[in-house]
Design a protein around this motif. Structure first.
Motif, PDB file in Angstrom:
ATOM      1  N   UNK A   1      -6.783   3.065  19.953  1.00  0.00           N
ATOM      2  CA  UNK A   1      -5.870   2.692  19.307  1.00  0.00           C
ATOM      3  C   UNK A   1      -6.042   3.035  18.057  1.00  0.00           C
ATOM      4  N   UNK A   2      -7.315   3.090  17.581  1.00  0.00           N
ATOM      5  CA  UNK A   2      -7.195   4.309  16.058  1.00  0.00           C
ATOM      6  C   UNK A   2      -6.564   5.722  16.683  1.00  0.00           C
ATOM      7  N   UNK A   3      -7.301   6.522  17.345  1.00  0.00           N
ATOM      8  CA  UNK A   3      -6.607   8.092  17.900  1.00  0.00           C
ATOM      9  C   UNK A   3      -5.223   7.695  17.611  1.00  0.00           C
ATOM     10  N   UNK A   4      -4.837   6.403  17.984  1.00  0.00           N
ATOM     11  CA  UNK A   4      -3.298   7.036  18.448  1.00  0.00           C
ATOM     12  C   UNK A   4      -2.730   6.258  17.225  1.00  0.00           C
ATOM     13  N   UNK A   5      -3.203   5.212  16.319  1.00  0.00           N
ATOM     14  CA  UNK A   5      -3.487   5.180  14.701  1.00  0.00           C
ATOM     15  C   UNK A   5      -2.577   6.636  13.936  1.00  0.00           C
ATOM     16  N   UNK A   6      -0.881   6.297  14.028  1.00  0.00           N
ATOM     17  CA  UNK A   6      -0.512   7.650  12.660  1.00  0.00           C
ATOM     18  C   UNK A   6      -1.719   7.103  11.267  1.00  0.00           C
ATOM     19  N   UNK A   7      -1.622   6.210  10.812  1.00  0.00           N
ATOM     20  CA  UNK A   7      -2.680   5.976   9.682  1.00  0.00           C
ATOM     21  C   UNK A   7      -4.351   6.143   9.722  1.00  0.00           C
ATOM     22  N   UNK A   8      -4.129   6.186  11.016  1.00  0.00           N
ATOM     23  CA  UNK A   8      -5.888   7.449  10.650  1.00  0.00           C
ATOM     24  C   UNK A   8      -5.027   8.982  10.650  1.00  0.00           C
ATOM     25  N   UNK A   9      -4.809   9.424  11.425  1.00  0.00           N
ATOM     26  CA  UNK A   9      -4.085  10.391  11.051  1.00  0.00           C
ATOM     27  C   UNK A   9      -3.963  10.862   9.538  1.00  0.00           C
ATOM     28  N   UNK A  10      -3.169   9.852   9.102  1.00  0.00           N
ATOM     29  CA  UNK A  10      -2.868  10.581   7.597  1.00  0.00           C
ATOM     30  C   UNK A  10      -3.992  10.209   6.634  1.00  0.00           C
ATOM     31  N   UNK A  11      -5.073   8.917   6.661  1.00  0.00           N
ATOM     32  CA  UNK A  11      -5.505   9.251   6.233  1.00  0.00           C
ATOM     33  C   UNK A  11      -7.067  10.050   6.790  1.00  0.00           C
ATOM     34  N   UNK A  12      -7.233  11.121   7.855  1.00  0.00           N
ATOM     35  CA  UNK A  12      -8.397  12.012   7.973  1.00  0.00           C
ATOM     36  C   UNK A  12      -7.130  13.370   7.252  1.00  0.00           C
ATOM     37  N   UNK A  13      -5.919  13.266   6.942  1.00  0.00           N
ATOM     38  CA  UNK A  13      -5.202  14.012   6.530  1.00  0.00           C
ATOM     39  C   UNK A  13      -5.997  14.281   4.647  1.00  0.00           C
ATOM     40  N   UNK A  14      -5.910  13.128   4.045  1.00  0.00           N
ATOM     41  CA  UNK A  14      -6.184  12.737   3.102  1.00  0.00           C
ATOM     42  C   UNK A  14      -7.435  13.537   2.711  1.00  0.00           C
ATOM     43  N   UNK A  15      -8.296  12.844   3.442  1.00  0.00           N
ATOM     44  CA  UNK A  15      -9.419  12.558   3.355  1.00  0.00           C
ATOM     45  C   UNK A  15      -9.852  14.404   3.157  1.00  0.00           C
ATOM     46  N   UNK A  16      -9.536  15.281   4.317  1.00  0.00           N
ATOM     47  CA  UNK A  16      -9.416  16.630   4.378  1.00  0.00           C
ATOM     48  C   UNK A  16      -9.346  16.907   3.064  1.00  0.00           C
ATOM     49  N   UNK A  17      -8.164  16.458   2.600  1.00  0.00           N
ATOM     50  CA  UNK A  17      -7.293  17.584   0.966  1.00  0.00           C
ATOM     51  C   UNK A  17      -8.070  17.260  -0.010  1.00  0.00           C
TER      52      UNK A  17
END
Lengths: 295, 453
Positions: A58-74
């Motif tokens: 569920x986490x890996x399919x959650x768009x918010x997770x990927x958005x948070x990961x992108x924000x974290x990397x930036x």
């Protein structure tokens, strides 16, 4: 042989026991509980239904997770870059200041923001950056420009957060660099002086190369810390910018504390830990930190 | 000798272990981040007085935030009574973690009295299984535009009715120096983010959060084309400097302070705060001209007005409570005159003193606490506020009762809210054309499966 060794060092082993017990109780046990929770649909009053790896899926399919990961990397990219480079320059500049009281005063001023919590720092900067009464916008208005809502504008919030992080952390990293600088052998500089090296040459040809191992250490510490940023985002986010600056740790918090999805939240936190472990492993290998003089 | 000592020590230990749960079972453990004493000292005094009223030793835990309860419950802490909001209650009911109270309420002479709590109100707390798992903490009220009535009078303006009236009044508050200090330092309107633009969006027939049709299909009206003129109206206020530019980052405290500091003509907040605003200023200066007044939102072209009614704040008994009977005793007490007096005025001898003739007088601490210890207003018609209603509250309450309706959150709202907020702010602050922002908001909500149309 083994028995003899055990008997010989029995007292020492006994002395280690409290530490081992501490880690078993406060580190290992919570991790095991966390792993169990991450495979459950937990109930708030205890227990839960086993769901296998569904929470991870569920986490890996959650768009918010990927958005948070992108924000974290930036955000972490910016924070690491500034967190490594600016203190490096500050430390070298401080090292060149011959008048000790001035050097110490500057050090103290730069280090002071590190002593405050993000709650205090956030409160101060919300006032300073206010579009109506804030110091920064008053200066901007003096030049005839329109005030900028640094904390509510999705275009400005990331650079603002990176700069604030750098402002708060520069003093701490500068101290690490300065300590390394102070431990450099003065004879090397005396030899360079005898050879006719200018001050600039001494900095570029001696100081910078000699400090590189410390840069590696600071880089790695900053990278690990950047993945775990939470306080500054939690304090400075607002309804307008939440999605632009939400990071992995706030994602974990929101899942668990706001949406009451404890299983998914725990699974997400383990994924963040995995990302952290991978990053550290990669950086150690790439930078060979273990083989440096300072490691 | 040594063996005997060990035996005695073991016996004492066993006795303590047996006695401990018995002792803790008698005690009533209550958690509330809202109701009760205002500081650690008053929390203790509060618990002591409640103990005296209900005859049970009370431990009152007042955490600073809601996170505590969730963490503590998960960690195995056992409480007898917990203060909740409805989203958290939904989660606990779904998990079967709360004690059904339907029969208790039906059989309670206090709680089943229609004068204490109107029977129709209980329906707000009833779940599809027919059970009620909680009891109201207080009468909740709603949020509404609160205007500086003294500024209206001073500038010769009428109470606004239509959107145009609202625009003219708010503009006058900015341009006509209502505080009379000769400085351009006032705003017409301020909010704390989108909390709460409902009165203005209501003029376009748009309701905040979710709307579910008869087929069970969900939508968020703020993401519909009907919301576009509402956001455009707010954008106009923002562009013209009528809306406080800090509205995005404001906390409710920022907004309230601006209003109390004569820098703001209108804010949208709880009806109860009409009285609290007036009382605060009256306490500072009995001759103040300051007069806050709650008004209905602007009327739409089809005569519609929508205000927001607050979600009920409630008390519930976890299924693992050690003293559920004590908790029920407290719930009945909380709705009696003595309980309401504690929830409103506070602790006797600390927040107020009672004179021999039975009249009450607020202490300095009591004045500071503004007659709010979790229950500023209540349902019980038999209980009269000994100090009278705070100025302006009754009229405000009547407006809320006429126009305010509950919002529907659903479990998906926490995920939908950031999307709604982001595009709403972009629309209002002009970062994106309003129509584009609303359509993009709708697209993202649809793509994420958070709305059905």
């Amino acid at each position: 042989m083994g028995k003899l060794r055990l008997r010989k060092y029995a007292q020492l082993y006994l002395m280690v026991l409290p530490t081992i017990a501490y880690f078993l109780i406060f580190s290992i046990y919570p991790i095991i509980q966390g792993v169990i929770t991450s495979t459950q649909k937990p109930r708030l009053l205890g227990g839960g239904e086993y769901v296998g790896l569904a929470n991870y899926r569920d986490v890996l399919q959650d768009r918010t997770f990927w958005q948070a990961l992108t924000n974290t990397l930036v955000l972490s990219g910016g924070m690491i870059a500034l967190g490594v480079i600016i203190p490096f320059i500050v430390a070298i500049a401080l090292h060149e200041v011959p008048f000790a009281p001035l050097r110490k005063l500057t050090q103290t001023i730069i280090y002071t923001p590190h002593l405050f919590s993000w709650v205090v720092v956030g409160g101060i900067w919300i006032q300073v950056l206010s579009p109506t009464r804030g110091l920064v916008n008053e200066v901007i208005k003096l030049f005839g420009a329109q005030p900028i809502h640094f904390l509510a504008d999705t275009g400005w919030i990331r650079p603002t957060l990176i700069l604030l992080n750098s402002w708060k952390g520069t003093g701490y990293n500068a101290v690490i660099y300065y300590a390394a600088l102070s431990s450099l052998d003065p004879q090397i500089y005396e030899a360079a002086t005898v050879d006719g090296a200018s001050r600039w040459q001494k900095i570029t040809k001696l100081t910078v190369p000699l400090l590189l191992p410390t840069v590696g250490v600071v880089f790695m510490l900053s990278a690990v810390g950047a993945l775990r940023i939470f306080d500054q985002v939690f304090i400075l986010r607002n309804a307008a910018t939440t999605r632009t600056i939400n990071v992995l740790m706030t994602y974990v918090y929101d899942l668990g504390m706001v949406q009451f999805r404890l299983g998914m939240s725990t699974a997400a936190s383990f994924l963040v830990t995995l990302v952290g472990l991978f990053t550290v492993g990669f950086l150690r290998k790439a930078m060979r930190v273990d083989q440096t003089d300072l490691a | 000798m040594r063996n005997r000592m060990i035996l005695w020590l073991s016996l004492i230990l066993v006795a303590v272990l047996i006695a401990a749960p018995v002792a803790s079972a008698a005690k009533l453990r209550i958690v509330s981040s809202i109701s009760g004493g205002k500081d650690p000292e008053e929390v203790e005094l509060f618990a002591k007085e409640v103990s005296e009223h209900i005859g049970i030793e009370v431990e009152w835990i007042r955490p600073s935030g809601d996170d505590f309860l969730q963490t503590a419950l998960r960690a195995g802490e056992r409480f007898d009574l917990i203060y909740l909001n409805t989203p958290f209650m939904d989660v606990l009911v779904a998990e079967g973690a709360l004690t059904p109270l339907t029969d208790f309420i039906k059989n309670s002479p206090i709680l089943s009295d229609p004068d204490v709590i109107p029977p129709e109100e209980w329906e707000m707390l009833r779940y599809p299984d027919g059970e009620i798992y909680s009891v109201f903490n207080k009468y909740e009220g709603g949020t509404m535009p609160i205007v500086r009535a003294d500024w209206l009078e001073k500038l010769g303006l009428d109470i606004p009715e239509t959107l145009d009236d609202f625009y003219n009044v708010l503009k006058a508050f900015v341009e006509q120096d209502p505080d009379g200090n000769g400085i351009d330092d006032t705003y017409g309107l301020s909010t704390a983010g989108l909390y709460d633009i409902q009165p203005f969006m209501g003029a376009f027939g748009v309701k905040q959060r979710y709307v579910i049709d008869e087929d069970g299909r969900r939508t968020i009206p703020y993401a519909s084309d009907a919301a576009i003129p509402g956001f455009e109206w707010l954008k106009r206020l923002y562009d013209e400097g009528i809306l406080d530019p800090n509205f995005v980052t404001n906390t409710t405290a920022d907004m309230r302070n601006l209003f109390l500091a004569d820098k703001l003509g209108m804010n949208t907040y709880w009806d109860m705060w009409v009285g609290l605003y007036n009382n605060t200023r009256l306490n500072e200066d009995p001759n103040t001209e300051f007069r806050a007044m709650g008004i209905a939102g602007p009327v739409g072209p089809n005569g519609e007005r929508i205000l927001r009614r607050g979600d009920p704040s409630i008390w519930a008994i976890p299924i693992n409570a050690q003293n559920p009977e004590g908790a029920k005793k407290f719930l009945e007490f909380w709705h009696t005159e003595a309980g309401i007096r504690m929830g409103s005025i506070g602790v006797k001898g600390h927040d107020y003193i009672e004179h021999p003739d039975g009249t009450l007088e607020l202490t300095e601490v009591g004045k500071l606490h503004n007659m709010d210890h979790g229950v500023p207003r209540w349902y019980n018609k038999n209980v009269i506020n000994p100090f009278g209603d705070l100025p302006g509250v009754k009229d405000a309450e009547a407006i809320i009762n006429q126009y305010a309706t509950l919002e529907i959150s659903t479990a998906d709202w926490p995920r939908a809210e950031p999307i709604v907020n982001e595009y709403a702010f972009m629309a209002i602050t002009g970062k994106m054309p309003v129509a584009d922002a609303v359509r993009q908001m709708r697209k993202e909500l649809l793509d994420a499966g958070l709305i059905d149309y």
